[in-house]
Write a protein that holds these residues in place. Structure first.
Motif, PDB file in Angstrom:
ATOM      1  N   VAL A 122     -39.106 -51.016  18.908  1.00 31.37           N
ATOM      2  CA  VAL A 122     -39.720 -50.460  20.115  1.00 31.37           C
ATOM      3  C   VAL A 122     -40.169 -49.027  19.861  1.00 31.37           C
ATOM      4  O   VAL A 122     -41.265 -48.614  20.258  1.00 31.37           O
ATOM      5  N   MET A 123     -39.315 -48.241  19.186  1.00 31.68           N
ATOM      6  CA  MET A 123     -39.676 -46.862  18.866  1.00 31.68           C
ATOM      7  C   MET A 123     -40.889 -46.821  17.946  1.00 31.68           C
ATOM      8  O   MET A 123     -41.763 -45.962  18.105  1.00 31.68           O
TER       9      MET A 123
ATOM     10  N   ALA B 295     -50.505 -47.110   6.024  1.00 28.74           N
ATOM     11  CA  ALA B 295     -51.539 -48.152   6.036  1.00 28.74           C
ATOM     12  C   ALA B 295     -52.016 -48.441   7.453  1.00 28.74           C
ATOM     13  O   ALA B 295     -53.228 -48.577   7.698  1.00 28.74           O
ATOM     14  N   MET B 296     -51.093 -48.508   8.395  1.00 32.62           N
ATOM     15  CA  MET B 296     -51.479 -48.805   9.777  1.00 32.62           C
ATOM     16  C   MET B 296     -52.269 -47.647  10.381  1.00 32.62           C
ATOM     17  O   MET B 296     -53.255 -47.866  11.109  1.00 32.62           O
ATOM     18  N   ALA B 297     -51.847 -46.403  10.097  1.00 36.65           N
ATOM     19  CA  ALA B 297     -52.564 -45.245  10.635  1.00 36.65           C
ATOM     20  C   ALA B 297     -53.992 -45.193  10.079  1.00 36.65           C
ATOM     21  O   ALA B 297     -54.961 -44.979  10.824  1.00 36.65           O
ATOM     22  N   PHE B 298     -54.124 -45.416   8.771  1.00 40.57           N
ATOM     23  CA  PHE B 298     -55.456 -45.377   8.168  1.00 40.57           C
ATOM     24  C   PHE B 298     -56.300 -46.552   8.656  1.00 40.57           C
ATOM     25  O   PHE B 298     -57.504 -46.410   8.886  1.00 40.57           O
TER      26      PHE B 298
ATOM     27  N   MET C  61     -46.396 -45.480  17.300  1.00 39.00           N
ATOM     28  CA  MET C  61     -47.668 -45.922  16.741  1.00 39.00           C
ATOM     29  C   MET C  61     -48.785 -45.796  17.779  1.00 39.00           C
ATOM     30  O   MET C  61     -49.951 -45.565  17.425  1.00 39.00           O
ATOM     31  N   LEU C  62     -48.443 -45.917  19.057  1.00 42.54           N
ATOM     32  CA  LEU C  62     -49.444 -45.700  20.110  1.00 42.54           C
ATOM     33  C   LEU C  62     -49.927 -44.255  20.103  1.00 42.54           C
ATOM     34  O   LEU C  62     -51.100 -43.981  20.383  1.00 42.54           O
TER      35      LEU C  62
ATOM     36  N   PHE D 182     -58.105 -42.746  17.666  1.00 43.25           N
ATOM     37  CA  PHE D 182     -59.301 -43.037  18.455  1.00 43.25           C
ATOM     38  C   PHE D 182     -59.969 -41.785  18.991  1.00 43.25           C
ATOM     39  O   PHE D 182     -61.035 -41.869  19.604  1.00 43.25           O
ATOM     40  N   ASN D 183     -59.373 -40.613  18.764  1.00 43.06           N
ATOM     41  CA  ASN D 183     -60.112 -39.375  18.992  1.00 43.06           C
ATOM     42  C   ASN D 183     -61.285 -39.276  18.027  1.00 43.06           C
ATOM     43  O   ASN D 183     -62.257 -38.555  18.279  1.00 43.06           O
ATOM     44  N   ILE D 184     -61.158 -40.004  16.918  1.00 45.17           N
ATOM     45  CA  ILE D 184     -62.253 -40.030  15.947  1.00 45.17           C
ATOM     46  C   ILE D 184     -63.511 -40.629  16.580  1.00 45.17           C
ATOM     47  O   ILE D 184     -64.637 -40.270  16.204  1.00 45.17           O
TER      48      ILE D 184
END
Length: 415
Positions: free
Chosen positions: A272-273, A386-389, A278-279, A286-288
């Motif tokens: 959950v954390m 990997a998830m962030a990129f 990750m959100l 998504f600021n990109i």
């Protein structure tokens, strides 16, 4: 088009012109947002890994890796079973035990708890209680002397210490001239342990194996045999193998089953954390979108000129996707560096902050774990990176697609 041109343009667009410093500011905040999100995620997961390992170590300090009992709740000849297990791979220690729910009383106070009969000379092979004694020693548990070692919280509640007497009351009944009464026996406190887990410190009492068997009328039988392995994570497989090889009449379980609910809860909290943090990374990624939309708006004339020079819509799309990927890569790498550095130094940084501001995050009189442990898992780091990129690449699709749709004739009509 010559491929390095795409990289050249993407790198050029990361630097704004004098009149568009706001775009550079938005780009910088996007990088910082991703970096902070990744740093927080790596650090928090490392701390949760540390807590999980610390709790597992403390629980397994009193709970064996594998436990063998009979289907009737007792073993008649544990020594022959030990002989059968000798030489088996991964088994490094064994010890018999007798266990029962009892009532322990002293003066006007009484408390329910678990009475465990042990062999002091073998107990160190399967548990860490020998190293957790704060007073006395297991050597005081001699057969026939009826000594008892209490958990620190239980001893504090009963108000007893070394040399004091406590009464152990079992649920078994004894017929006397006065009627049917529960069996009870006076024990002398010869030790106090503190393993740092309330479940054991408040509810556990240790006595000699023979004294426990005599009190519970087990004769020469014991409740079961506890095993220690060289790798605790092999416990499920070893338990399954023993179930097959020992045959009927034996019941084999392991620590993952005995404490499954607890460790599932810890794992669920970690997941959950991970999702929550990750959100945060997703918001930063998504600021990109806004950054690239503003860049595309600012560079529409440049895009039109590139199209007239022969660049395809796919090439234009690649420029802005690469621009977003550069922003995401820089932010992700910065976050990984910060997160790894912070995770490896949490146990140094947190005490420094506590001393500086005069606060204590985990008060020792409230929490058994009063320091923030940290355990960095590199597979978590690679997964987070990997998830962030991946999220940053996803965020580049819409602005890049809009850039590819720019029509040169319409954009250059009034230039």
């Amino acid at each position: 088009m010559f491929r390095p041109l795409v990289l050249f343009l993407a790198l050029r667009y990361t630097r704004a012109k004098k009149r568009t410093h706001f775009i550079s500011f938005i780009t910088l905040t996007s990088i910082l947002g991703i970096a902070l999100g990744v740093t927080a995620l790596i650090t928090v997961l490392s701390v949760m890994n540390g807590f999980q390992s610390e709790l597992r170590e403390r629980i397994l300090g009193m709970t064996s890796h594998v436990t063998i009992t009979g289907y009737d709740g007792k073993l008649s000849d544990w020594r022959s079973l030990v002989a059968r297990l000798e030489g088996r791979p991964h088994i490094v220690g064994s010890a018999p035990y007798v266990e029962a729910q009892v009532m322990v009383s002293a003066g006007r106070r009484a408390s329910g708890g678990m009475l465990r009969g042990i062999l002091p000379q073998r107990e160190g092979q399967v548990s860490a209680v020998v190293d957790k004694l704060v007073a006395g020693s297991l050597g005081g548990l001699e057969p026939g002397r009826f000594g008892i070692v209490l958990g620190s919280e239980l001893a504090h509640y009963l108000g007893v210490w070394i040399g004091d007497k406590v009464t152990v009351i079992t649920p078994q009944m004894t017929t006397t001239p006065a009627g049917i009464l529960p069996r009870l026996k006076r024990f002398t406190v010869v030790g106090v342990f503190d393993v740092g887990m309330y479940e054991y410190d408040r509810n556990m009492a240790l006595v000699h194996l023979e004294d426990a068997a005599r009190l519970l009328r087990l004769g020469r039988a014991v409740s079961g045999l506890r095993l220690k392995l060289d790798d605790l994570f092999l416990a499920p497989r070893i338990a399954a193998d023993l179930n097959e090889s020992l045959g009927p009449g034996y019941f084999v379980t392991d620590w993952t089953r005995l404490h499954s609910n607890f460790f599932r809860a810890v794992q669920m909290e970690k997941r959950v954390m991970f999702i929550i943090l990750m959100l945060i990374v997703a918001v930063a990624a998504f600021n990109i979108v806004s950054t690239l939309v503003m860049v595309v708006t600012d560079k529409r004339a440049d895009i039109a000129i590139l199209r007239t020079q022969g660049m395809t819509p796919g090439g234009v799309m690649a420029v802005f996707m690469l621009l977003g990927a550069i922003i995401g890569l820089v932010g992700t790498l910065a976050g990984v560096a910060g997160g790894v550095a912070l995770a490896l130094n949490v146990e140094t940084i947190v005490p420094a902050i506590e001393r500086l501001f005069g606060i204590h995050f985990l008060a020792a009189d409230v929490y058994y774990i009063s320091e923030l442990p940290s355990e960095l898992h590199w597979d978590d780091v690679w997964q987070i990176a990997a998830m962030a990129f991946g999220l940053t690449l996803l965020a580049t699709l819409y602005p890049s697609w809009q850039a590819a749709k720019v029509k040169p004739a319409e954009e250059l009509r009034y230039e």
